[in-house]
Design an enzyme around this catalytic site. Structure first.
Site, PDB file in Angstrom:
ATOM      1  N   GLU A  60      -8.741  23.780 -15.179  1.00 27.04           N
ATOM      2  CA  GLU A  60      -7.561  23.571 -16.036  1.00 27.04           C
ATOM      3  C   GLU A  60      -6.698  24.824 -16.045  1.00 27.04           C
ATOM      4  OE1 GLU A  60      -8.629  22.077 -19.881  1.00 27.04           O
ATOM      5  OE2 GLU A  60      -9.558  20.304 -19.033  1.00 27.04           O
ATOM      6  N   ASP A  85      12.775  10.023  -7.025  1.00 27.35           N
ATOM      7  CA  ASP A  85      11.395   9.615  -6.759  1.00 27.35           C
ATOM      8  C   ASP A  85      11.328   9.259  -5.274  1.00 27.35           C
ATOM      9  OD1 ASP A  85       9.017   8.282  -6.379  1.00 27.35           O
ATOM     10  OD2 ASP A  85       9.087   7.213  -8.292  1.00 27.35           O
ATOM     11  N   THR A 125       4.546  10.769  -4.428  1.00 26.84           N
ATOM     12  CA  THR A 125       3.125  10.683  -4.117  1.00 26.84           C
ATOM     13  C   THR A 125       2.932  11.385  -2.777  1.00 26.84           C
ATOM     14  OG1 THR A 125       3.531   8.518  -3.149  1.00 26.84           O
ATOM     15  CG2 THR A 125       2.625   8.563  -5.375  1.00 26.84           C
ATOM     16  N   LYS A 161       1.803   8.206   1.125  1.00 30.41           N
ATOM     17  CA  LYS A 161       2.522   7.117   1.807  1.00 30.41           C
ATOM     18  C   LYS A 161       2.996   7.653   3.165  1.00 30.41           C
ATOM     19  CE  LYS A 161       3.561   4.754  -2.507  1.00 30.41           C
ATOM     20  NZ  LYS A 161       3.476   5.593  -3.710  1.00 30.41           N
ATOM     21  N   ARG A 175      -4.611  10.509  -1.785  1.00 26.01           N
ATOM     22  CA  ARG A 175      -4.010   9.905  -2.982  1.00 26.01           C
ATOM     23  C   ARG A 175      -3.734  11.014  -3.981  1.00 26.01           C
ATOM     24  NH1 ARG A 175      -4.469   4.204  -2.517  1.00 26.01           N
ATOM     25  NH2 ARG A 175      -3.242   4.327  -4.400  1.00 26.01           N
TER      26      ARG A 175
HETATM   27  N1  DSN Z   1       1.860   1.009  -5.451  1.00 24.26           N
HETATM   28  C1  DSN Z   1       3.104   1.595  -5.018  1.00 24.26           C
HETATM   29  C2  DSN Z   1       3.696   0.839  -3.898  1.00 24.26           C
HETATM   30  O1  DSN Z   1       2.995   0.030  -3.292  1.00 24.26           O
HETATM   31  O2  DSN Z   1       4.862   1.030  -3.582  1.00 24.26           O
HETATM   32  C3  DSN Z   1       4.014   1.676  -6.160  1.00 24.26           C
HETATM   33  O3  DSN Z   1       3.410   2.209  -7.262  1.00 24.26           O
END
Ligand code: DSN
Length: 405
Positions: free
Chosen positions: A51, A195, A221, A224, A230
């Site tokens: 932390e 985002d 994120t 992707k 993740r």
């Molecule tokens: N689960 C993500 C997506 O598939 O785009 C969005 O949160």
């Protein structure tokens, strides 16, 4: 060894490995990470609590973890060209919640793209805490173009005067005009938050314009198009850094997941290599070629095509819902998700569309050459969705292609 300690889970992981290997994985938010990212994710860093932030922790034993997190921060800053990076958000939704905690009070007005138009739950959609605890106003796409009309966004912003404006989302096949959003935000003194969860890898690889210099706060994120574990990051300018750090910890989270932080650092290193630029551009070329091939087969694509990794297909004219189509495609070896399309007349759990992306298949080594083949399989699987044998025949062809790579 897992195989000996827990044969049941070991067998399931092996089964998933085989399943992933045998499918064309086209869920637009997924990818195949490298062995290096997997190794970091499965490392002893999972044992540690830390932390706080590098150099200022609430637990001892941070000699190594501090270096890991600092490397991830430095690499994120260098790759995206930002002044500050927080690499601790556990995933995209917590990253976006940190924005609310940092810059809004409950009841304040926030503006984002409506979920069925391609936005995200956490941009103020009604069922999310962000839609319940804040006064959320939502912009849409135009019915005739399937694309955001920035004049409409500006008019809504002037009328509602949100404190924060989100741009980006989960089903946007077109380039996001960050400078235009920034102009609107500046006009009303709102904070623009980009985002870029879906397109972070494209931004890093120069295949989509960067929001840096336009949006002072950027959430993403890491799993992707960026092809990491993740996790998530928040990238900011110096002015907004402290508020974001405080919101992530201690505002929302306890200890960061240090094994994930290490894997993010690895992914950022990979994304800074010249090959990643080629990869990012190939994702887009594959998506555009696939979109063209689907159009030739009479598919109706939201916005008429794609500029990025993502294609949103409205199946209304094919007289099938997104859900049975996605099921049939899965049986045929093509994994994607059913998805609402803008102005969908069907319910969210049984919508009119399917969403697919090319990040994963590009990682597998597929090129524009194979895209018409995929379009043909999609077409056949949808036409023959009730015929299990026909779907299995397609799956066998998919398997042959993947085995030959
Ligand atoms: N689960 C993500 C997506 O598939 O785009 C969005 O949160």
């Amino acid at each position: 060894m897992l195989r000996e300690a827990d044969p049941e889970i070991a067998a399931l992981i092996q089964a998933e490995e085989r399943r992933q290997a045998s499918k064309l994985r086209m869920i637009a938010s997924e990818n195949d990470v490298s062995q290096a990212v997997l190794e970091a994710t499965g490392s002893v860093l999972t044992n540690k609590y830390s932390e706080g932030y590098p150099g200022k922790r609430y637990y001892e034993g941070q000699q190594v973890v501090d270096q890991v997190e600092q490397l991830a921060i430095d690499r994120a800053k260098a790759l995206f060209g930002v002044e500050h990076a927080n690499v601790q958000p556990l995933s995209g939704a917590p990253a976006n919640l940190a924005v609310y905690l940092a810059f809004l009070q409950p009841g304040d007005t926030v503006m984002g793209m409506a979920l069925p138009m391609g936005g995200h739950l956490t941009h103020g959609w009604s069922v999310s805490a962000t839609g319940k605890w804040f006064n959320a106003v939502q912009y849409e796409v135009r019915k005739d173009t399937g694309v955001v009309d920035l004049d409409e966004v500006r008019a809504l912003a002037l009328a509602e005067r949100p404190k924060v404006i989100f741009c980006g989302g989960t089903a946007i096949p077109r380039t996001i005009d960050f400078p235009a959003f920034a102009e609107i935000a500046n006009e009303i003194g709102a904070l623009l938050v980009a985002d870029i969860a879906h397109i972070a890898g494209l931004v890093a690889g120069g295949a989509h314009p960067s929001p840096v210099g336009h949006a002072p706060v950027i959430t993403t994120t890491t799993h992707k198009t960026l092809r990491g574990p993740r996790g998530a990051m928040i990238l900011t300018d110096a002015e907004h850094a402290k508020a974001i750090d405080r919101a992530v910890f201690p505002g929302l989270q306890g200890g960061p997941h240090d094994h994930t932080t290490a894997a993010i650092a690895v992914a950022l290193h990979e994304a800074s290599q010249p090959e990643f630029r080629e990869y990012a551009h190939m994702i887009v070329r594959n998506a555009q070629t696939l979109a063209g091939a689907l159009l030739e087969r009479g598919f109706d694509l939201v916005s008429g095509g794609t500029d990025n990794h993502l294609i949103l297909v409205d199946l209304t004219s094919k007289l099938i819902g997104g859900k049975p189509a996605a099921r049939a495609l899965d049986r045929a070896g093509i994994e994607l998700n059913y998805n609402a399309v803008p102005f969908d007349t069907r319910k969210p759990f049984d919508p009119s569309g399917i969403r697919l992306g090319t990040a994963g298949v590009t990682t597998r080594g597929l090129t524009p050459e194979q895209m018409p083949l995929i379009a043909g399989w999609i077409d056949r699987a949808i036409a023959e969705h009730d015929d299990e044998q026909a779907l299995d025949r397609i799956a066998a062809e998919v398997g042959e292609l993947l085995a030959a790579l």
